[in-house]
Design a protein around this motif. Structure first.
Motif, PDB file in Angstrom:
ATOM      1  N   PRO A 238     -52.826 -23.985 -29.554  1.00 15.29           N
ATOM      2  CA  PRO A 238     -53.997 -24.278 -30.457  1.00 15.29           C
ATOM      3  C   PRO A 238     -54.167 -25.950 -30.911  1.00 15.29           C
ATOM      4  CG  PRO A 238     -51.719 -23.752 -31.495  1.00 15.29           C
ATOM      5  CD  PRO A 238     -51.671 -23.715 -30.005  1.00 15.29           C
ATOM      6  N   ILE A 239     -55.228 -26.096 -31.475  1.00 10.93           N
ATOM      7  CA  ILE A 239     -55.554 -27.656 -31.712  1.00 10.93           C
ATOM      8  C   ILE A 239     -55.094 -27.757 -33.267  1.00 10.93           C
ATOM      9  CG2 ILE A 239     -57.511 -29.311 -31.724  1.00 10.93           C
ATOM     10  CD1 ILE A 239     -57.460 -28.214 -29.104  1.00 10.93           C
ATOM     11  N   ASP A 240     -54.645 -29.071 -33.490  1.00 12.46           N
ATOM     12  CA  ASP A 240     -54.315 -29.295 -34.696  1.00 12.46           C
ATOM     13  C   ASP A 240     -55.578 -29.485 -35.503  1.00 12.46           C
ATOM     14  OD1 ASP A 240     -53.811 -32.783 -34.881  1.00 12.46           O
ATOM     15  OD2 ASP A 240     -54.615 -31.714 -33.147  1.00 12.46           O
TER      16      ASP A 240
ATOM     17  N   ILE B   1     -63.553 -38.692 -26.804  1.00 10.91           N
ATOM     18  CA  ILE B   1     -62.141 -39.319 -26.764  1.00 10.91           C
ATOM     19  C   ILE B   1     -61.232 -38.216 -27.216  1.00 10.91           C
ATOM     20  CG2 ILE B   1     -60.963 -40.723 -28.323  1.00 10.91           C
ATOM     21  CD1 ILE B   1     -63.256 -42.285 -28.701  1.00 10.91           C
ATOM     22  N   LEU B   2     -61.694 -36.932 -28.012  1.00  8.83           N
ATOM     23  CA  LEU B   2     -60.803 -36.023 -28.301  1.00  8.83           C
ATOM     24  C   LEU B   2     -61.124 -34.703 -27.454  1.00  8.83           C
ATOM     25  CD1 LEU B   2     -60.728 -36.565 -32.065  1.00  8.83           C
ATOM     26  CD2 LEU B   2     -59.108 -37.342 -30.683  1.00  8.83           C
ATOM     27  N   GLY B   3     -62.175 -34.662 -26.722  1.00  2.44           N
ATOM     28  CA  GLY B   3     -62.625 -33.319 -26.297  1.00  2.44           C
ATOM     29  C   GLY B   3     -61.393 -32.983 -25.111  1.00  2.44           C
ATOM     30  N   ASN B   4     -60.765 -33.859 -24.469  1.00  2.00           N
ATOM     31  CA  ASN B   4     -59.847 -33.488 -23.436  1.00  2.00           C
ATOM     32  C   ASN B   4     -58.674 -32.830 -24.273  1.00  2.00           C
ATOM     33  OD1 ASN B   4     -58.309 -35.391 -24.818  1.00  2.00           O
ATOM     34  ND2 ASN B   4     -58.580 -36.833 -22.932  1.00  2.00           N
ATOM     35  N   GLN B   5     -58.532 -32.727 -25.373  1.00  2.00           N
ATOM     36  CA  GLN B   5     -57.364 -31.694 -25.870  1.00  2.00           C
ATOM     37  C   GLN B   5     -57.878 -30.322 -25.699  1.00  2.00           C
ATOM     38  OE1 GLN B   5     -56.160 -33.143 -29.711  1.00  2.00           O
ATOM     39  NE2 GLN B   5     -56.292 -35.223 -29.155  1.00  2.00           N
ATOM     40  N   PHE B   6     -58.983 -30.068 -25.392  1.00  2.00           N
ATOM     41  CA  PHE B   6     -59.568 -28.759 -25.463  1.00  2.00           C
ATOM     42  C   PHE B   6     -59.264 -28.101 -24.465  1.00  2.00           C
ATOM     43  CE2 PHE B   6     -60.836 -30.834 -29.556  1.00  2.00           C
ATOM     44  CZ  PHE B   6     -61.274 -29.721 -30.204  1.00  2.00           C
ATOM     45  N   ASN B   7     -59.101 -26.839 -24.377  1.00  2.00           N
ATOM     46  CA  ASN B   7     -59.315 -26.083 -23.204  1.00  2.00           C
ATOM     47  C   ASN B   7     -60.842 -25.734 -23.077  1.00  2.00           C
ATOM     48  OD1 ASN B   7     -59.877 -22.951 -22.780  1.00  2.00           O
ATOM     49  ND2 ASN B   7     -58.193 -23.224 -21.618  1.00  2.00           N
ATOM     50  N   PRO B   8     -61.295 -25.593 -21.737  1.00  2.00           N
ATOM     51  CA  PRO B   8     -62.798 -25.173 -21.614  1.00  2.00           C
ATOM     52  C   PRO B   8     -63.540 -24.193 -22.377  1.00  2.00           C
ATOM     53  CG  PRO B   8     -61.849 -25.438 -19.414  1.00  2.00           C
ATOM     54  CD  PRO B   8     -60.787 -25.777 -20.664  1.00  2.00           C
ATOM     55  N   THR B   9     -62.740 -23.105 -22.924  1.00  2.00           N
ATOM     56  CA  THR B   9     -63.114 -22.128 -23.588  1.00  2.00           C
ATOM     57  C   THR B   9     -63.140 -22.574 -25.065  1.00  2.00           C
ATOM     58  OG1 THR B   9     -62.138 -20.587 -22.288  1.00  2.00           O
ATOM     59  CG2 THR B   9     -62.936 -19.544 -24.244  1.00  2.00           C
ATOM     60  N   GLN B  10     -62.206 -23.309 -25.642  1.00  2.00           N
ATOM     61  CA  GLN B  10     -62.365 -23.775 -26.933  1.00  2.00           C
ATOM     62  C   GLN B  10     -63.275 -24.833 -27.060  1.00  2.00           C
ATOM     63  OE1 GLN B  10     -58.406 -25.247 -26.508  1.00  2.00           O
ATOM     64  NE2 GLN B  10     -57.511 -23.952 -28.232  1.00  2.00           N
ATOM     65  N   LEU B  11     -63.611 -25.568 -25.980  1.00  2.00           N
ATOM     66  CA  LEU B  11     -64.504 -26.677 -26.084  1.00  2.00           C
ATOM     67  C   LEU B  11     -65.994 -26.077 -26.201  1.00  2.00           C
ATOM     68  CD1 LEU B  11     -64.820 -29.670 -26.145  1.00  2.00           C
ATOM     69  CD2 LEU B  11     -65.255 -29.787 -23.763  1.00  2.00           C
TER      70      LEU B  11
ATOM     71  N   LEU C 199     -59.586 -31.089 -35.336  1.00  2.00           N
ATOM     72  CA  LEU C 199     -60.690 -30.213 -35.736  1.00  2.00           C
ATOM     73  C   LEU C 199     -61.444 -30.847 -37.007  1.00  2.00           C
ATOM     74  CD1 LEU C 199     -59.159 -26.640 -35.396  1.00  2.00           C
ATOM     75  CD2 LEU C 199     -60.755 -27.720 -34.187  1.00  2.00           C
ATOM     76  N   MET C 200     -60.832 -31.289 -37.851  1.00  2.00           N
ATOM     77  CA  MET C 200     -61.381 -32.188 -39.219  1.00  2.00           C
ATOM     78  C   MET C 200     -62.279 -33.250 -38.621  1.00  2.00           C
ATOM     79  SD  MET C 200     -60.652 -30.802 -41.864  1.00  2.00           S
ATOM     80  CE  MET C 200     -60.261 -31.197 -43.760  1.00  2.00           C
ATOM     81  N   VAL C 201     -61.897 -34.012 -37.562  1.00  2.00           N
ATOM     82  CA  VAL C 201     -62.762 -35.131 -37.333  1.00  2.00           C
ATOM     83  C   VAL C 201     -64.283 -34.757 -36.974  1.00  2.00           C
ATOM     84  CG1 VAL C 201     -63.083 -36.949 -35.305  1.00  2.00           C
ATOM     85  CG2 VAL C 201     -60.996 -36.476 -36.084  1.00  2.00           C
ATOM     86  N   PHE C 202     -64.131 -33.571 -36.189  1.00  2.00           N
ATOM     87  CA  PHE C 202     -65.598 -32.588 -35.595  1.00  2.00           C
ATOM     88  C   PHE C 202     -66.321 -32.265 -36.926  1.00  2.00           C
ATOM     89  CE2 PHE C 202     -63.204 -32.897 -31.812  1.00  2.00           C
ATOM     90  CZ  PHE C 202     -64.064 -33.587 -30.973  1.00  2.00           C
ATOM     91  N   MET C 203     -65.496 -31.520 -37.706  1.00  2.00           N
ATOM     92  CA  MET C 203     -66.154 -30.935 -38.962  1.00  2.00           C
ATOM     93  C   MET C 203     -66.720 -31.954 -39.816  1.00  2.00           C
ATOM     94  SD  MET C 203     -65.805 -27.724 -39.997  1.00  2.00           S
ATOM     95  CE  MET C 203     -66.021 -28.499 -41.612  1.00  2.00           C
TER      96      MET C 203
END
Ligand SMILES: Nc1ncnc2c1ncn2[C@@H]1O[C@H](COP(=O)(O)OP(=O)(O)OP(=O)(O)O)[C@@H](O)[C@H]1O
Ligand SMILES: [Mg+2]
Lengths: 312, 334
Positions: B73-75, B255-265, B79-83
C-alpha cells in the motif's frame, strides 16, 4: 440637401416603440447659434428625438442633418460635432471630476496638448477648480450637472444638446444652470438645443417647439406663443354668483370660475379691455387682481386644447 | 474661450483602448468590498474542502489504490499530495471562470446605468469598447486568481506537500494567464446578452452550482458516464481545469510516482490525473478505473492537445465578441 443656416434639420422623423408612436412625423430646424427649446410633458417624445439626433437610437424613417452631415451616412462625423447631456447622468460616480473629463477627451481625435488645453478651458468656464479632485458621488446635484455639461463639451462641439438639464434641481440651482448655459453661448457661440418641462425656461429660448405625444403642436418665438396663447385677465374673488354670470354673458365677457383660487377669471379681449371690465362691473367686483398672461397659461392652453380634441 | 476641435473623425484606437481599460479598472477597484467578496468565494470552497471533503476523498482514493492484493500500500501522506494538488488546481481553474463572470457585472452596470450611451455617442468603435471590457476583465481576474494561487501555495507548503520547482510555478502562472484569457473572452460574450444585474445574478448562481462538477473541479470526470464525459469535453473550462492540473501535478508525479506499482499509478492517474478521455466506442458502458481508458474505447487527450483546443475556443470567443459588439455596448433609454 442640408441648409448651411441650420445646425439641425429634422424632416418627417418617425420612431415607434412597438405600438407606441414616440415621434410621429415631426419636422423642424434649429438655426446656428440659437438657443432652441423643446417643450413637452412626460412621454412627449423629447428624449426619443434627442437620442436619434445624438446617433444612439435608430429612427424608423425621416431625414436628419446635423451641422450639414447626413445621419444616415455620416453618423461618425456628427458624433464629433455634438455634445450631449443626457437626462440621466453618464458620469462614473466612483471617479473624480478630472478623471471623468480626462477619459472622455481621449474619445476624440485631439492631441495630448489640445486635450490638456480643452480641459483647462472647461475648468475655467464652468468653474470646476474646487471640485476637480472630488468623486462624482460626493457632489451635489447642481455640481453634478455642471460636470455633466463639462463632459459634453470636452471636444468643443458646435452643437450642445441638453435633455432636461434643470429637472430635479432646486430653483436657485436651476438659475445657476441657466447662467451657465448663457455663459457657454456667449463665450463659445455654440448652438444649444435643450428640452424642458418648465415654461418659464422656454421663455429664455430664441425659438420654442411644443411637442405632445410625438406631434409638434405649436412652435414660434416665446413672445409669440405667449401673446397667442395667454391673455391678461382679472381675478374677481368671491363666491359663485348666477346673477354676476348672467350679466357677464350679456356683456360678452369671457369668464370661468376657478375653484382653486376662489374667484372668477375674466379675460381681456379686444372689445373689452381690462379697464372697461372693471368700470362696467364696479358693483360686482370687490376684491380683484389683474394678472399678466404667463408661458404657463400658454402651455396649458396649447396642450389642454389638444387634449380636448383627442377626447372628442 | 479657446478650445480645440478634433481635426479628424478617427481617434487613435489603442489610446481609447488603454483609457477605457484604465477607466474600467478604476471604477471596478474603487469598490474594495466587491473585490474582497469576489476572492472570498474560492477561499470558502477551500475551507469547505479542508473541513469536510478532504478526508472523504482521501478514503475513496485510498480504497481504490490500496485494495489490490499483493501490492504494497501507499501511505496516506503521499496520496494526500496528489489529492490536494488535484483539488486546488481544479479550484483555481474554476475560480478563473467564476471570478471572470462576477467581474463582468461592470458591463451590465454600464448598460443599466446608461453609461454606455456616452461611449455610443462618441466617435469610438464598439469593437474597442468591447475588447477594453475583455482586457479589463482579464487583468482583474488574473490579479484575483493570482492571489488565490498564492493561497494554494501557502496551503501546500503548510501541509509539507510543496513539490513544485521554479519552472512549475512559472508554468502555473503561464497556464493561469492562458485560461484566464479564455474565461474572459467567454464571459464577456455571455454578458453581451445579459442586460440586467438580476439576470447576471441568476446566471452566476446557476454557474457556481453546476460548473464545478461539470468541468471536473470537484469530482473526477472519470466517475461520470462516458457519454457525459464526451459532453463536458465541449466546455472550455474542462480543458482549463485539465491544463491547470497538469501544471500542479507534473512534478509530484515525477518525484513520487516511482513509489507506485504500474496498476496503482494507472488508477491514480485515472482518478486525479490531468489527461482527458474522449470516448469514441462503447459509450453506454461505465468506466472501470483500474483499466487503461484506451482499452475502454477512449482517446487520451494530452495537455498539448488541450492547449490547442483552448486556443481555438479563445479565438472563437473573440470572434464572436466582435460579432456581438453591438450587444455588449447596447444602449436603452429609460
Ligand atoms: N425604450 C423604450 N421602449 C418602449 N417605449 C419607450 C422607450 N423609450 C420611450 N418610450 C415611450 O416613448 C414615448 C416618448 O418617450 P420619451 O422618453 O421620448 O419622452 P420624453 O418627452 O423624453 O419624456 P420625459 O419628460 O419623461 O423624459 C413614451 O410614451 C415612452 O413611454
Ligand atoms: Mg426625456
Amino acid at each position: 440637401m442640408p441648409n448651411s443656416k441650420y445646425s439641425v434639420e429634422v424632416i418627417n422623423l418617425v420612431k415607434s416603440y412597438g405600438s407606441v408612436k414616440a415621434v410621429d412625423n415631426i419636422s423642424f430646424y434649429v438655426s446656428k447659434g440659437a438657443l432652441f427649446a423643446f417643450l413637452g410633458v412626460n412621454g412627449a417624445g423629447k428624449s426619443t428625438t434627442i437620442n436619434i439626433i445624438s446617433t444612439i437610437l435608430k429612427k424608423d424613417s425621416g431625414k436628419v442633418y446635423v451641422e450639414g452631415f447626413d445621419l444616415d451616412t455620416d453618423a461618425q462625423k456628427i458624433k464629433n460635432e455634438i455634445g450631449i447631456v443626457f437626462q440621466n447622468s453618464v458620469l462614473d460616480q466612483q471617479l473624480t471630476v478630472l478623471q471623468n473629463l480626462t477619459i472622455r477627451t481621449t474619445f476624440y481625435a485631439l492631441t495630448r496638448e489640445q486635450r490638456k488645453k480643452n480641459i483647462q478651458s472647461i475648468i475655467e468656464l464652468l468653474d470646476l477648480k474646487e471640485i476637480l479632485h472630488k468623486r462624482i458621488a460626493q457632489l451635489s446635484g447642481g455640481q453634478k450637472r455642471r460636470v455633466d455639461i463639462a463632459r459634453a463639451m470636452v471636444h468643443a462641439p458646435r452643437l450642445l444638446i441638453l435633455d432636461e438639464p434643470t429637472t430635479g434641481l432646486d430653483p436657485k440651482t436651476r438659475q445657476a444652470v441657466w447662467h451657465l448655459i448663457d455663459k457657454i453661448r456667449r463665450e463659445t457661440g455654440m448652438t444649444v438645443f435643450l428640452t424642458t418641462h418648465y415654461l418659464e425656461e422656454a421663455e429664455k429660448a430664441s425659438y420654442v417647439i411644443v411637442i405632445d405625444r410625438g406631434h409638434i403642436i405649436e412652435h414660434g418665438l416665446p413672445i409669440d406663443l405667449k401673446t397667442r396663447h395667454s391673455r391678461d385677465y382679472i381675478i374677481s374673488y368671491g363666491k359663485v354668483s348666477p346673477t354676476f354670470e348672467k350679466k357677464l354673458k350679456k356683456n360678452k365677457v369671457e369668464f370661468k370660475y376657478d375653484t382653486d383660487r376662489g374667484g372668477y377669471l375674466l379675460y381681456h379681449t379686444n372689445k373689452m379691455k381690462v379697464t372697461n371690465i372693471l368700470k362696467k362691473f364696479e358693483k360686482e367686483i370687490k376684491d380683484f387682481e389683474v394678472l399678466k398672461g404667463t408661458m404657463d397659461d400658454a402651455f396649458i392652453n396649447i396642450t389642454g386644447r389638444k387634449h380636448d380634441h383627442g377626447n372628442e | 474661450m479657446e478650445m480645440s476641435k478634433p481635426k479628424k473623425v478617427r481617434v487613435r484606437n489603442h489610446e481609447v483602448f488603454f483609457q477605457l481599460t484604465k477607466r474600467n479598472f478604476l471604477v471596478f477597484t474603487r469598490n474594495k468590498m466587491r473585490m474582497f467578496f469576489t476572492l472570498m468565494v474560492p477561499i470558502i470552497i477551500l475551507i469547505i474542502y479542508i473541513l469536510f471533503l478532504r478526508s472523504l476523498e482521501l478514503s475513496s482514493i485510498r480504497e481504490a489504490i490500496n485494495s489490490i492484493e499483493g501490492i504494497p500500500p501507499i501511505d496516506d501522506k503521499t496520496l494526500m499530495v496528489f489529492m490536494d494538488s488535484w483539488f486546488l488546481s481544479g479550484n483555481v481553474a474554476l475560480c478563473s471562470i467564476s471570478i471572470s463572470l462576477q467581474t463582468n457585472n461592470l458591463i451590465i452596470n454600464d448598460k443599466e446605468n446608461g453609461i454606455n450611451r456616452d461611449f455610443a455617442s462618441a466617435p469610438i468603435h464598439k469593437t474597442v469598447v468591447t475588447f477594453a471590457y475583455m482586457f479589463f476583465n482579464f487583468l482583474i481576474t488574473l490579479l484575483l486568481c493570482f492571489c488565490f494561487v498564492c493561497v494554494t501555495f501557502i496551503f501546500l507548503a503548510a501541509m509539507n506537500e510543496f513539490y513544485l520547482n521554479a519552472l512549475d510555478v512559472l508554468i502555473i502562472f503561464g497556464v493561469l494567464a492562458f485560461i484566464t484569457l479564455n474565461a474572459s473572452a467567454f464571459t464577456t460574450l455571455v454578458c453581451s446578452f445579459i442586460d440586467t444585474d438580476a439576470t447576471l445574478a441568476s446566471v452566476i448562481a446557476v454557474v457556481s452550482a453546476c460548473l464545478g462538477f461539470l468541468i471536473g473541479s470537484f469530482m473526477p470526470l472519470s466517475l461520470m458516464p462516458k457519454l457525459m464525459q464526451d459532453i463536458v469535453f465541449f466546455i472550455p473550462g474542462t480543458h482549463a481545469t485539465a491544463l491547470m492540473r497538469y501544471a500542479y501535478l507534473k512534478s509530484p508525479l515525477e518525484i513520487l510516482g516511482n513509489q507506485f506499482n504500474p496498476t496503482q499509478l494507472s488508477i491514480l492517474k485515472n482518478q486525479v490525473g490531468y489527461n482527458l478521455i474522449f470516448y469514441i466506442r462503447d459509450m453506454m458502458t461505465s468506466v472501470d478505473l483500474s483499466v487503461d481508458p484506451i482499452l475502454q474505447g477512449g482517446a487520451v487527450i494530452t495537455p498539448d492537445i488541450q492547449a490547442y483546443i483552448t486556443t481555438g475556443f479563445t479565438c472563437g470567443f473573440m470572434g464572436l465578441n466582435f460579432l456581438s459588439r453591438k450587444n455588449t455596448v447596447k444602449t436603452y433609454i429609460k
